[in-house]
Design a protein around this motif. Sequence first.
Motif, PDB file in Angstrom:
ATOM      1  N   ARG A   1      51.153  34.344  12.457  1.00 28.47           N
ATOM      2  CA  ARG A   1      50.037  34.948  11.717  1.00 28.47           C
ATOM      3  C   ARG A   1      50.252  34.824  10.207  1.00 28.47           C
ATOM      4  O   ARG A   1      49.286  34.658   9.451  1.00 28.47           O
ATOM      5  N   LEU A   2      51.518  34.869   9.780  1.00 23.42           N
ATOM      6  CA  LEU A   2      51.841  34.758   8.352  1.00 23.42           C
ATOM      7  C   LEU A   2      51.945  33.303   7.885  1.00 23.42           C
ATOM      8  O   LEU A   2      52.291  33.038   6.734  1.00 23.42           O
ATOM      9  N   GLU A   3      51.662  32.364   8.783  1.00 24.27           N
ATOM     10  CA  GLU A   3      51.629  30.919   8.488  1.00 24.27           C
ATOM     11  C   GLU A   3      52.969  30.392   7.995  1.00 24.27           C
ATOM     12  O   GLU A   3      53.039  29.536   7.109  1.00 24.27           O
ATOM     13  N   VAL A   4      54.052  30.909   8.578  1.00 24.73           N
ATOM     14  CA  VAL A   4      55.373  30.377   8.242  1.00 24.73           C
ATOM     15  C   VAL A   4      55.501  28.953   8.772  1.00 24.73           C
ATOM     16  O   VAL A   4      55.098  28.663   9.904  1.00 24.73           O
ATOM     17  N   VAL A   5      56.037  28.050   7.940  1.00 22.52           N
ATOM     18  CA  VAL A   5      56.195  26.643   8.347  1.00 22.52           C
ATOM     19  C   VAL A   5      57.646  26.181   8.325  1.00 22.52           C
ATOM     20  O   VAL A   5      57.969  25.110   8.844  1.00 22.52           O
ATOM     21  N   GLY A   6      58.527  26.987   7.704  1.00 20.39           N
ATOM     22  CA  GLY A   6      59.913  26.528   7.644  1.00 20.39           C
ATOM     23  C   GLY A   6      60.851  27.576   7.099  1.00 20.39           C
ATOM     24  O   GLY A   6      60.446  28.671   6.695  1.00 20.39           O
TER      25      GLY A   6
END
Length: 334
Positions: free
Chosen positions: A244-249
């Motif tokens: 939901r927090l759009e973490v990508v790495g």
Amino acid sequence: MSTLVSGGLMVDVNLPLTQLHMVQAARRYYLDDASKVQIAEELGISRFKVARLLEAARDSGVVRIEIVDPGAVKDQLSQDLRERYGLRHALVVDVEALAGGEKLAELGRAAASLMQRIAQPTDVIGLPWSRMVAQTVPFFEGLPPVPIVQLSGALDLPAHEASPVDVVRDAARLTGGEPRVFYAPLVATDAEAARVIRAQTAVAGTLDEARHCSLALVGIGGWSEGESTLYDLATEDERDELERLEVVGEIAGSLFNTDGEPVESGLSARLVSMSPRDLRLITEVVAVSHGAARAEALRAGIKGGYVTSAVVDTELARALLGAPADASASSTGR
């Protein structure tokens, strides 16, 4: 055309004798691995004459030698990557022809070479736990004898894998520097346990020294299964929250979103590592990574100011260069 068989190959016997000998000698030497003495006996000439024939074969183009270096640096891709993302240094290493372990070792060798070029006697070097960092450290010999600081706690790893303490101590042994380490897990059972661990004297002291790092070597974790050990250790609820927090790495335990902004979450509260803010303050951070699956993570890491230089394979470089042009360098001004 009259022919004869030499070493299993057809030779035109209408060639002048010297040229015929040159072709025969070249085929026996380069294809059959025959020695110059053997060839001299077969042709009834001296071995010095054989050496001259082999030299003439190369000079005339009868023999063309191609050297394939699987670890060669791709200069144009490196330049394109550096310019596209505003990196201080970029090395793109061709490892496509190598097997898994050899590929990682070659990338590690290239990353260590870059570290040797940029490290100064006044630096303090930071190392988190990362499989790519562990692959790089064995090539650290030649770096100046500076303090080496552990940036993150340890994971529960297979017995054959090095812990961050091992990695830092190995780096210090190879460079002659002083190791600064602490014994603690990277992921605590809950946020309160992590707070207690971070407050311990050895942990707090080492993480405080990490704030003085001027150079760091890090790996990149893409936020998906198999691309990040942290992802694999997160609970289902934590993964849902981070999606939901759009973490990508993640880099050295710092979680960030598509814009490179640090993300505070239930998982990040459980981590024992250098803070994202402090990681961003390190003057030079070299990331070493591979595979197209980590492109989004590395791109966001650069944009967020966590990474200033990169060592990558051709696959990852092409994925980064295929991205939209506005996904470029950090605005942190480092």
